[in-house]
Design a protein around this motif. Structure first.
Motif, PDB file in Angstrom:
ATOM      1  N   GLN A   1      70.612  20.089 -13.331  1.00  0.00           N
ATOM      2  CA  GLN A   1      69.717  19.930 -14.483  1.00  0.00           C
ATOM      3  C   GLN A   1      69.925  18.569 -15.147  1.00  0.00           C
ATOM      4  O   GLN A   1      68.977  17.808 -15.309  1.00  0.00           O
TER       5      GLN A   1
ATOM      6  N   ARG B   1      65.755  19.294 -10.000  1.00  0.00           N
ATOM      7  CA  ARG B   1      65.782  17.979 -10.659  1.00  0.00           C
ATOM      8  C   ARG B   1      66.517  17.016  -9.742  1.00  0.00           C
ATOM      9  O   ARG B   1      67.655  17.274  -9.341  1.00  0.00           O
TER      10      ARG B   1
ATOM     11  N   SER C   1      61.749  16.192 -12.411  1.00  0.00           N
ATOM     12  CA  SER C   1      61.615  17.615 -12.049  1.00  0.00           C
ATOM     13  C   SER C   1      60.574  17.776 -10.948  1.00  0.00           C
ATOM     14  O   SER C   1      59.505  17.162 -10.992  1.00  0.00           O
TER      15      SER C   1
ATOM     16  N   TYR D   1      67.004  26.410 -12.023  1.00  0.00           N
ATOM     17  CA  TYR D   1      66.909  25.259 -11.122  1.00  0.00           C
ATOM     18  C   TYR D   1      67.719  25.533  -9.858  1.00  0.00           C
ATOM     19  O   TYR D   1      68.691  26.283  -9.883  1.00  0.00           O
TER      20      TYR D   1
END
Length: 200
Positions: free
Chosen positions: A149, A186, A165, A120
């Motif tokens: 996250q 996210r 997301s 991420y």
């Protein structure tokens, strides 16, 4: 008389010098003194570390030949830290062609890149109204804390509720070349709105 002479010889020790030894010549004394001085000087130099020795030699040079000590100081204007080198050679994504002709600077940047976590991204949404976004990979501390996250991926937001997301096509310019990368992040509802501000 013979008995006394023999007695003197018996009492004289093997290493004992005669009573009427010659005085050493000035040159011999000077030579011995020079040797002792050289020994002391060498011992003094050996006791120094390399940098102290260097400073002493430079100081001696200036003392004997004249000049200023400032002339021997190197310019620090072009000095770079490891961070400067990484910033100059960093790649958001390393490709095979990027790894050709690797210099030590590139190797350092690649080593840093390999330590990043690329699942991420962390986003900078401060200029979302201009449709400009910054993305970077997460570092170890952020992975441990859950930033990006389990906490909102906007670097200025710590919200953990309602995260969603997103998969974003990140277009960027690097080393004078336009590149694209598909990245995941996210975001909380508020930051998601900022991300999609121009796609209402």
């Amino acid at each position: 008389i013979m008995i006394l002479a023999a007695k003197d010889e018996l009492l004289q020790k093997p290493f004992q010098k005669g009573k009427h030894t010659k005085v050493a010549h000035k040159n011999v004394a000077a030579h011995e003194w020079d040797r002792e001085e050289a020994r002391n000087r060498r011992q003094h130099l050996i006791s120094m570390n390399a940098f102290e020795r260097h400073k002493k030699f430079v100081s001696d040079y200036v003392l004997y030949y004249g000049g200023k000590i400032e002339e021997f100081r190197r310019s620090t204007s072009k000095d770079k830290t490891d961070l400067d080198v990484v910033r100059e050679n960093h790649r958001f994504l390393w490709r095979e062609e990027d790894e050709e002709d690797m210099t030590w600077e590139k190797e350092l940047a690649k080593k840093y890149y390999d330590k990043l976590f690329k699942e991420y991204c962390i986003a900078d949404l401060s200029r979302y109204k201009e449709n400009k976004f910054g993305f970077r990979w997460r570092v170890e501390n952020e992975v441990i804390s859950g930033k990006g996250q389990f906490l909102c991926g906007n670097k200025r937001c710590e919200n953990k509720e309602g995260l969603k997301s997103w998969e974003v096509n990140f277009a960027y310019v690097e080393q004078g070349e336009k590149r694209n990368a598909l990245v995941k992040l996210r975001l909380c509802p508020e930051c998601s709105f900022k991300l999609n501000y121009h796609h209402k």
